[in-house]
Write a protein that holds these residues in place. Structure first.
Motif, PDB file in Angstrom:
ATOM      1  N   ILE A 163      70.061  35.367  62.371  1.00 27.46           N
ATOM      2  CA  ILE A 163      71.356  35.379  61.700  1.00 27.46           C
ATOM      3  C   ILE A 163      71.914  36.803  61.631  1.00 27.46           C
ATOM      4  N   CYS A 164      73.145  36.957  62.076  1.00 25.73           N
ATOM      5  CA  CYS A 164      73.837  38.243  61.999  1.00 25.73           C
ATOM      6  C   CYS A 164      74.532  38.328  60.638  1.00 25.73           C
ATOM      7  N   ASP A 165      73.841  38.921  59.675  1.00 26.19           N
ATOM      8  CA  ASP A 165      74.404  39.103  58.334  1.00 26.19           C
ATOM      9  C   ASP A 165      74.908  40.537  58.194  1.00 26.19           C
ATOM     10  N   GLY A 166      75.199  40.947  56.973  1.00 19.36           N
ATOM     11  CA  GLY A 166      75.732  42.291  56.771  1.00 19.36           C
ATOM     12  C   GLY A 166      74.792  43.386  57.234  1.00 19.36           C
ATOM     13  N   ALA A 167      73.501  43.231  56.962  1.00 23.82           N
ATOM     14  CA  ALA A 167      72.523  44.235  57.383  1.00 23.82           C
ATOM     15  C   ALA A 167      72.439  44.316  58.901  1.00 23.82           C
ATOM     16  N   GLU A 168      72.505  43.160  59.554  1.00 22.48           N
ATOM     17  CA  GLU A 168      72.444  43.147  61.018  1.00 22.48           C
ATOM     18  C   GLU A 168      73.716  43.719  61.628  1.00 22.48           C
ATOM     19  N   LYS A 169      74.852  43.505  60.993  1.00 27.19           N
ATOM     20  CA  LYS A 169      76.091  44.120  61.475  1.00 27.19           C
ATOM     21  C   LYS A 169      75.970  45.640  61.458  1.00 27.19           C
ATOM     22  N   ARG A 170      75.450  46.168  60.360  1.00 26.96           N
ATOM     23  CA  ARG A 170      75.265  47.614  60.258  1.00 26.96           C
ATOM     24  C   ARG A 170      74.281  48.115  61.311  1.00 26.96           C
ATOM     25  N   ARG A 171      73.166  47.391  61.460  1.00 31.04           N
ATOM     26  CA  ARG A 171      72.148  47.811  62.417  1.00 31.04           C
ATOM     27  C   ARG A 171      72.715  47.782  63.839  1.00 31.04           C
ATOM     28  N   THR A 172      73.533  46.772  64.140  1.00 35.34           N
ATOM     29  CA  THR A 172      74.129  46.662  65.472  1.00 35.34           C
ATOM     30  C   THR A 172      75.078  47.817  65.747  1.00 35.34           C
ATOM     31  N   LEU A 173      75.916  48.144  64.780  1.00 31.64           N
ATOM     32  CA  LEU A 173      76.818  49.291  64.938  1.00 31.64           C
ATOM     33  C   LEU A 173      76.035  50.559  65.256  1.00 31.64           C
ATOM     34  N   LEU A 174      74.982  50.804  64.499  1.00 29.75           N
ATOM     35  CA  LEU A 174      74.183  52.013  64.701  1.00 29.75           C
ATOM     36  C   LEU A 174      73.413  51.965  66.014  1.00 29.75           C
ATOM     37  N   GLU A 175      72.969  50.772  66.406  1.00 26.49           N
ATOM     38  CA  GLU A 175      72.251  50.620  67.673  1.00 26.49           C
ATOM     39  C   GLU A 175      73.159  50.927  68.851  1.00 26.49           C
ATOM     40  N   VAL A 176      74.375  50.375  68.828  1.00 22.11           N
ATOM     41  CA  VAL A 176      75.314  50.623  69.929  1.00 22.11           C
ATOM     42  C   VAL A 176      75.716  52.094  69.962  1.00 22.11           C
ATOM     43  N   ALA A 177      75.930  52.674  68.791  1.00 26.36           N
ATOM     44  CA  ALA A 177      76.247  54.110  68.735  1.00 26.36           C
ATOM     45  C   ALA A 177      75.127  54.935  69.357  1.00 26.36           C
ATOM     46  N   SER A 178      73.888  54.570  69.061  1.00 23.16           N
ATOM     47  CA  SER A 178      72.742  55.284  69.624  1.00 23.16           C
ATOM     48  C   SER A 178      72.687  55.121  71.141  1.00 23.16           C
ATOM     49  N   LEU A 179      72.936  53.910  71.617  1.00 21.62           N
ATOM     50  CA  LEU A 179      72.957  53.665  73.063  1.00 21.62           C
ATOM     51  C   LEU A 179      74.037  54.492  73.747  1.00 21.62           C
ATOM     52  N   MET A 180      75.145  54.693  73.042  1.00 18.43           N
ATOM     53  CA  MET A 180      76.255  55.478  73.593  1.00 18.43           C
ATOM     54  C   MET A 180      76.060  56.975  73.384  1.00 18.43           C
ATOM     55  N   ASN A 181      75.002  57.325  72.648  1.00 18.82           N
ATOM     56  CA  ASN A 181      74.719  58.737  72.335  1.00 18.82           C
ATOM     57  C   ASN A 181      75.859  59.375  71.550  1.00 18.82           C
ATOM     58  N   ILE A 182      76.359  58.622  70.566  1.00 14.47           N
ATOM     59  CA  ILE A 182      77.400  59.138  69.682  1.00 14.47           C
ATOM     60  C   ILE A 182      76.929  59.048  68.234  1.00 14.47           C
ATOM     61  N   ARG A 183      77.611  59.757  67.365  1.00 20.83           N
ATOM     62  CA  ARG A 183      77.262  59.767  65.941  1.00 20.83           C
ATOM     63  C   ARG A 183      77.983  58.617  65.221  1.00 20.83           C
ATOM     64  N   PRO A 184      77.416  58.118  64.118  1.00 20.17           N
ATOM     65  CA  PRO A 184      78.111  57.091  63.340  1.00 20.17           C
ATOM     66  C   PRO A 184      79.505  57.518  62.900  1.00 20.17           C
ATOM     67  N   GLU A 185      79.703  58.818  62.693  1.00 20.67           N
ATOM     68  CA  GLU A 185      81.010  59.307  62.274  1.00 20.67           C
ATOM     69  C   GLU A 185      82.069  59.109  63.351  1.00 20.67           C
ATOM     70  N   GLN A 186      81.639  58.843  64.579  1.00 16.97           N
ATOM     71  CA  GLN A 186      82.581  58.618  65.675  1.00 16.97           C
ATOM     72  C   GLN A 186      82.894  57.128  65.854  1.00 16.97           C
ATOM     73  N   CYS A 187      82.507  56.324  64.861  1.00 16.90           N
ATOM     74  CA  CYS A 187      82.727  54.878  64.919  1.00 16.90           C
ATOM     75  C   CYS A 187      83.763  54.443  63.880  1.00 16.90           C
ATOM     76  N   ILE A 188      84.508  53.401  64.221  1.00 17.09           N
ATOM     77  CA  ILE A 188      85.413  52.717  63.309  1.00 17.09           C
ATOM     78  C   ILE A 188      84.853  51.319  63.088  1.00 17.09           C
ATOM     79  N   ALA A 189      84.846  50.835  61.866  1.00 11.47           N
ATOM     80  CA  ALA A 189      84.416  49.464  61.577  1.00 11.47           C
ATOM     81  C   ALA A 189      85.525  48.758  60.806  1.00 11.47           C
ATOM     82  N   MET A 190      85.838  47.539  61.234  1.00  9.20           N
ATOM     83  CA  MET A 190      86.986  46.813  60.694  1.00  9.20           C
ATOM     84  C   MET A 190      86.563  45.395  60.322  1.00  9.20           C
ATOM     85  N   GLY A 191      86.853  44.986  59.083  1.00 13.20           N
ATOM     86  CA  GLY A 191      86.478  43.651  58.648  1.00 13.20           C
ATOM     87  C   GLY A 191      87.258  43.207  57.431  1.00 13.20           C
TER      88      GLY A 191
END
Length: 237
Positions: A163-191
């Protein structure tokens, strides 16, 4: 920048001045009631005459009144046992629409060099359709279990979990950022719902779209009127 409402229905708080879209590298969207106009699970429930019951649980979960998203989703899924694939297709083709400004915002982000992530507590059946419409780069959502052309009331276990809950949403954002070699501060999240708050809190910029009160209160940008592309009024390049 302190709390302001530069134009009606657009509230900006605690942002430095002169931010540009190209300052960011990744934008993550919730799907239901954010990128699209419906809560898919509520519309699926309508097919079996249980929309009011399921929608009441959805609303309580999105407002944060039910804090265990996984439990609330399992409760709702159990009510959907027997819904057919034809019913799902009907929801997708007849009821699901992109929200105003979705295509324009995604296109602007892509033009500015951002990658796009759809991360949803909703279902892959609909998320794949939305990703195809908008040429979205990354997706994470829940996979409905289907046997004999009908829902079992369960989900399929995936490599990352069930199940993709709130914790998994956060983990996914950080995982993709890591794969892209960018910092969390370079991300926008919208919900729009309480289960979006963890990823919004991890991102450099948090945006609420026609959101529940608790989400609007915590977001740096709250779009309360108009389309998703109103974010471009804040982040014009």
């Amino acid at each position: 920048m302190s709390s302001t409402e530069p134009t009606p229905g657009l509230v900006v708080q605690n942002l430095p001045a002169k931010l540009r879209l190209s300052d960011y590298k990744l934008i993550a969207f919730d799907m239901d009631s954010t990128l699209i106009n419906i809560e898919c699970i509520d519309e699926i429930a309508d097919a079996v005459g249980r929309k009011a019951e399921v929608a009441a649980i959805t609303e309580a979960a999105m407002r944060g009144e039910i804090t265990d998203f996984k439990d609330s989703l399992r409760r709702r899924l159990a009510l959907l046992q027997g819904v057919t694939v034809a019913d799902l297709e009907g929801v997708k083709t007849q009821r699901l629409r992109l929200n105003p400004g979705a295509a324009a915002l995604v296109a602007a982000c892509q033009k500015a060099g951002l990658k796009v992530l759809l991360v949803s507590g909703g279902f892959t059946y609909f998320a794949e359709h939305v990703c195809a419409l908008l040429a979205i780069d990354f997706m994470r959502s829940n996979a409905l279990e289907i046997e004999g052309g009908a829902l079992t009331g369960g989900l399929i276990q995936q490599s990352w979990g069930e199940i993709c809950d709130g914790a998994e949403k956060r983990r996914t954002l950080l995982e993709v950022a890591s794969l892209m070699n960018i910092r969390p501060e370079q991300c926008i999240a919208m919900g729009d719902g309480a289960n979006d708050l963890p990823m919004m809190g991890a991102a450099g910029l948090s945006v609420a779209y026609h959101a529940k009160p608790a989400v609007r209160a915590q977001a740096q940008v709250a779009i309360n009127e108009g389309g998703l592309d109103r974010l471009l009024e804040v982040l014009a390049d």
